[in-house]
Scaffold this motif. Structure first.
Motif, mmCIF file in Angstrom:
data_model
loop_
_atom_site.group_PDB
_atom_site.id
_atom_site.type_symbol
_atom_site.label_atom_id
_atom_site.label_comp_id
_atom_site.label_asym_id
_atom_site.label_seq_id
_atom_site.Cartn_x
_atom_site.Cartn_y
_atom_site.Cartn_z
ATOM 1 N N VAL A 90 0.843 -1.206 0.000
ATOM 2 C CA VAL A 90 0.000 0.000 0.000
ATOM 3 C C VAL A 90 0.877 1.255 0.000
ATOM 4 C CG1 VAL A 90 -1.685 1.324 1.344
ATOM 5 C CG2 VAL A 90 -1.989 -1.131 1.054
ATOM 6 N N GLU A 91 1.960 1.227 0.750
ATOM 7 C CA GLU A 91 2.856 2.393 0.763
ATOM 8 C C GLU A 91 3.450 2.630 -0.623
ATOM 9 O OE1 GLU A 91 5.657 2.987 3.928
ATOM 10 O OE2 GLU A 91 4.469 1.800 5.305
ATOM 11 N N MET A 92 3.793 1.546 -1.321
ATOM 12 C CA MET A 92 4.364 1.705 -2.672
ATOM 13 C C MET A 92 3.344 2.319 -3.629
ATOM 14 S SD MET A 92 7.022 -1.383 -3.361
ATOM 15 C CE MET A 92 6.043 -2.791 -3.019
ATOM 16 N N LEU A 93 2.072 1.940 -3.482
ATOM 17 C CA LEU A 93 1.034 2.516 -4.343
ATOM 18 C C LEU A 93 0.934 4.021 -4.126
ATOM 19 C CD1 LEU A 93 -1.764 -0.199 -4.090
ATOM 20 C CD2 LEU A 93 -0.343 0.328 -6.079
ATOM 21 N N PHE A 94 1.025 4.436 -2.866
ATOM 22 C CA PHE A 94 0.977 5.879 -2.578
ATOM 23 C C PHE A 94 2.222 6.584 -3.103
ATOM 24 C CE2 PHE A 94 -2.367 4.802 0.452
ATOM 25 C CZ PHE A 94 -3.226 5.858 0.264
ATOM 26 N N ALA A 95 3.383 5.937 -2.957
ATOM 27 C CA ALA A 95 4.642 6.581 -3.344
ATOM 28 C C ALA A 95 4.772 6.725 -4.852
ATOM 29 C CB ALA A 95 5.819 5.786 -2.784
ATOM 30 N N GLU A 96 4.200 5.764 -5.625
ATOM 31 C CA GLU A 96 4.433 5.817 -7.073
ATOM 32 C C GLU A 96 3.390 6.639 -7.830
ATOM 33 O OE1 GLU A 96 4.516 1.824 -8.606
ATOM 34 O OE2 GLU A 96 2.367 1.831 -8.947
ATOM 35 N N GLY A 97 2.343 7.088 -7.162
ATOM 36 C CA GLY A 97 1.374 7.970 -7.813
ATOM 37 C C GLY A 97 1.423 9.347 -7.196
ATOM 38 N N ASN A 98 0.391 10.135 -7.457
ATOM 39 C CA ASN A 98 0.279 11.450 -6.796
ATOM 40 C C ASN A 98 -1.082 11.490 -6.107
ATOM 41 O OD1 ASN A 98 2.780 12.654 -7.742
ATOM 42 N ND2 ASN A 98 1.846 12.605 -9.769
ATOM 43 N N HIS A 99 -1.120 11.072 -4.859
ATOM 44 C CA HIS A 99 -2.387 10.981 -4.121
ATOM 45 C C HIS A 99 -2.484 12.100 -3.088
ATOM 46 C CE1 HIS A 99 -3.577 7.027 -5.711
ATOM 47 N NE2 HIS A 99 -2.265 6.836 -5.793
ATOM 48 N N ILE A 100 -3.360 13.008 -3.328
ATOM 49 C CA ILE A 100 -3.595 14.078 -2.341
ATOM 50 C C ILE A 100 -5.067 13.983 -1.957
ATOM 51 C CG2 ILE A 100 -3.397 16.556 -1.876
ATOM 52 C CD1 ILE A 100 -1.396 16.540 -4.333
ATOM 53 N N CYS A 101 -5.313 13.153 -0.943
ATOM 54 C CA CYS A 101 -6.683 12.765 -0.604
ATOM 55 C C CYS A 101 -7.582 13.964 -0.307
ATOM 56 C CB CYS A 101 -6.674 11.816 0.580
ATOM 57 S SG CYS A 101 -5.755 10.309 0.281
ATOM 58 N N SER A 102 -7.027 14.970 0.327
ATOM 59 C CA SER A 102 -7.869 16.090 0.768
ATOM 60 C C SER A 102 -8.532 16.823 -0.393
ATOM 61 C CB SER A 102 -7.047 17.067 1.604
ATOM 62 O OG SER A 102 -5.927 17.483 0.862
ATOM 63 N N ILE A 103 -7.955 16.738 -1.599
ATOM 64 C CA ILE A 103 -8.575 17.426 -2.738
ATOM 65 C C ILE A 103 -9.069 16.427 -3.786
ATOM 66 C CG2 ILE A 103 -7.350 19.621 -2.488
ATOM 67 C CD1 ILE A 103 -5.542 18.459 -4.889
ATOM 68 N N CYS A 110 -12.749 5.992 -1.012
ATOM 69 C CA CYS A 110 -11.706 5.343 -1.822
ATOM 70 C C CYS A 110 -11.245 4.033 -1.170
ATOM 71 C CB CYS A 110 -10.541 6.318 -1.931
ATOM 72 S SG CYS A 110 -9.081 5.616 -2.680
ATOM 73 N N GLU A 111 -11.148 2.974 -1.975
ATOM 74 C CA GLU A 111 -10.735 1.682 -1.418
ATOM 75 C C GLU A 111 -9.270 1.694 -0.999
ATOM 76 O OE1 GLU A 111 -12.079 -1.853 -3.540
ATOM 77 O OE2 GLU A 111 -13.698 -0.668 -4.405
ATOM 78 N N LEU A 112 -8.442 2.435 -1.717
ATOM 79 C CA LEU A 112 -7.027 2.529 -1.347
ATOM 80 C C LEU A 112 -6.888 3.291 -0.029
ATOM 81 C CD1 LEU A 112 -4.006 2.196 -2.033
ATOM 82 C CD2 LEU A 112 -4.146 4.336 -3.326
ATOM 83 N N GLN A 113 -7.589 4.388 0.070
ATOM 84 C CA GLN A 113 -7.562 5.189 1.294
ATOM 85 C C GLN A 113 -8.082 4.361 2.483
ATOM 86 O OE1 GLN A 113 -10.549 8.287 1.704
ATOM 87 N NE2 GLN A 113 -8.943 9.800 2.121
ATOM 88 N N ASN A 114 -9.187 3.648 2.261
ATOM 89 C CA ASN A 114 -9.756 2.826 3.338
ATOM 90 C C ASN A 114 -8.787 1.738 3.803
ATOM 91 O OD1 ASN A 114 -12.062 4.287 3.313
ATOM 92 N ND2 ASN A 114 -13.237 2.852 2.066
ATOM 93 N N LEU A 115 -8.084 1.140 2.830
ATOM 94 C CA LEU A 115 -7.107 0.114 3.189
ATOM 95 C C LEU A 115 -5.991 0.708 4.031
ATOM 96 C CD1 LEU A 115 -6.346 -2.152 0.119
ATOM 97 C CD2 LEU A 115 -6.898 -2.879 2.420
#
Ligand code: SF4
Ligand code: SF4
Ligand code: FES
Length: 236
Positions: A90-103, A110-115
């Motif tokens: 899960v950490e790698m998924l966040f690191a390799e994309g650009n995820h800024i959940c607040s916006i 989101c299933e990724l966020q929930n995980l």
């Protein structure tokens, strides 16, 4: 006709059919295994590696969604080792994309966020890649923000296996891989897209979304997939 097999899941005796996966049997017995790419009603491809489990006698971890149960199998779905691998994935998924959940339009659904929340992830221990990725807003009703794409290929499979349009595909290799429409044309120019929205509803993150929807309105609905699959097989 498939045979009944008996196995142990977390030291509990269980039974399943030989054409069922470890994930199927676990779900039948209310044993939770985290998943991202797998969706009931679509083929399983073992893309995300979140459902890895330990099987006695097998040194490597096996994906529960694509490994079929066998007679006498001993499976463990929760251990220190598995928690470590799943958190790292899960950490790698966040690191390799650009995820800024607040916006993000999917914030809160989101299933990724929930995980990540369920695993207690409040920071990423890896360096962020900050890749330059595009947004395709050329479709009249929908948009693709590749910054939030985790390459689960749910969109590719639902478009091909349920809608029969095969608009989506994956292009490139490794870190350069990305989903495309038709021959890498803008989505709005696609001649195959029927605008059914199944890909949008099935996407686990905010990568595919409906234009003009507020955050609270963007919860995805894909329970219809397993219903459609069952009806096709002639089952109720
Ligand atoms: S897709 Fe999910 S994890 Fe990524 S920014 Fe949006 S809410 Fe956050
Ligand atoms: S766009 Fe969504 S459904 Fe398609 S591969 Fe990316 S995350 Fe998965
Ligand atoms: S759910 Fe099994 S590999 Fe993604």
């Amino acid at each position: 006709m498939s045979r009944v097999v008996t196995l142990k899941l977390n030291d509990q005796d269980m039974s399943g059919q030989e054409d069922e996966t470890i994930l199927d049997v676990a779900r039948d017995h209310n044993v939770a295994i985290p998943t991202l790419c797998q969706v009931s009603g679509l083929s399983s491809v073992g893309a995300c590696r979140l459902c890895l489990v330990e099987v006695t006698g097998v040194s490597k971890l096996l994906p529960a969604c694509t490994t079929f149960v066998t007679e006498g199998m001993e499976v463990f779905t929760d251990s220190e080792r598995l928690r470590k691998y799943r958190r790292m994935t899960v950490e790698m998924l966040f690191a390799e994309g650009n995820h800024i959940c607040s916006i993000c339009v999917e914030n809160g659904h989101c299933e990724l966020q929930n995980l990540a929340i369920s695993m207690g992830i409040d920071h990423i221990r890896l360096p962020y890649f900050y890749p330059k990725r595009s947004v395709d807003a050329s479709h009249q009703r929908f948009a693709l923000d590749s910054n939030r794409c985790i390459l689960c290929t749910r969109c590719v499979r639902v478009c091909d296996e349920i809608e029969g349009a095969h608009t989506w595909d994956v292009m490139g290799r490794g870190i350069q891989s990305r989903v495309i429409t038709d021959m890498n044309q803008p989505w709005g120019d696609s001649e195959t897209c029927t605008s059914c929205g199944k890909c949008v509803q099935t996407c686990p993150t905010g990568a595919l979304f409906e234009k003009g929807k507020a955050v609270g309105e963007m919860s995805k609905r894909y329970a219809f997939l397993s219903y459609l699959a069952q009806m096709r097989e002639g089952r109720k």
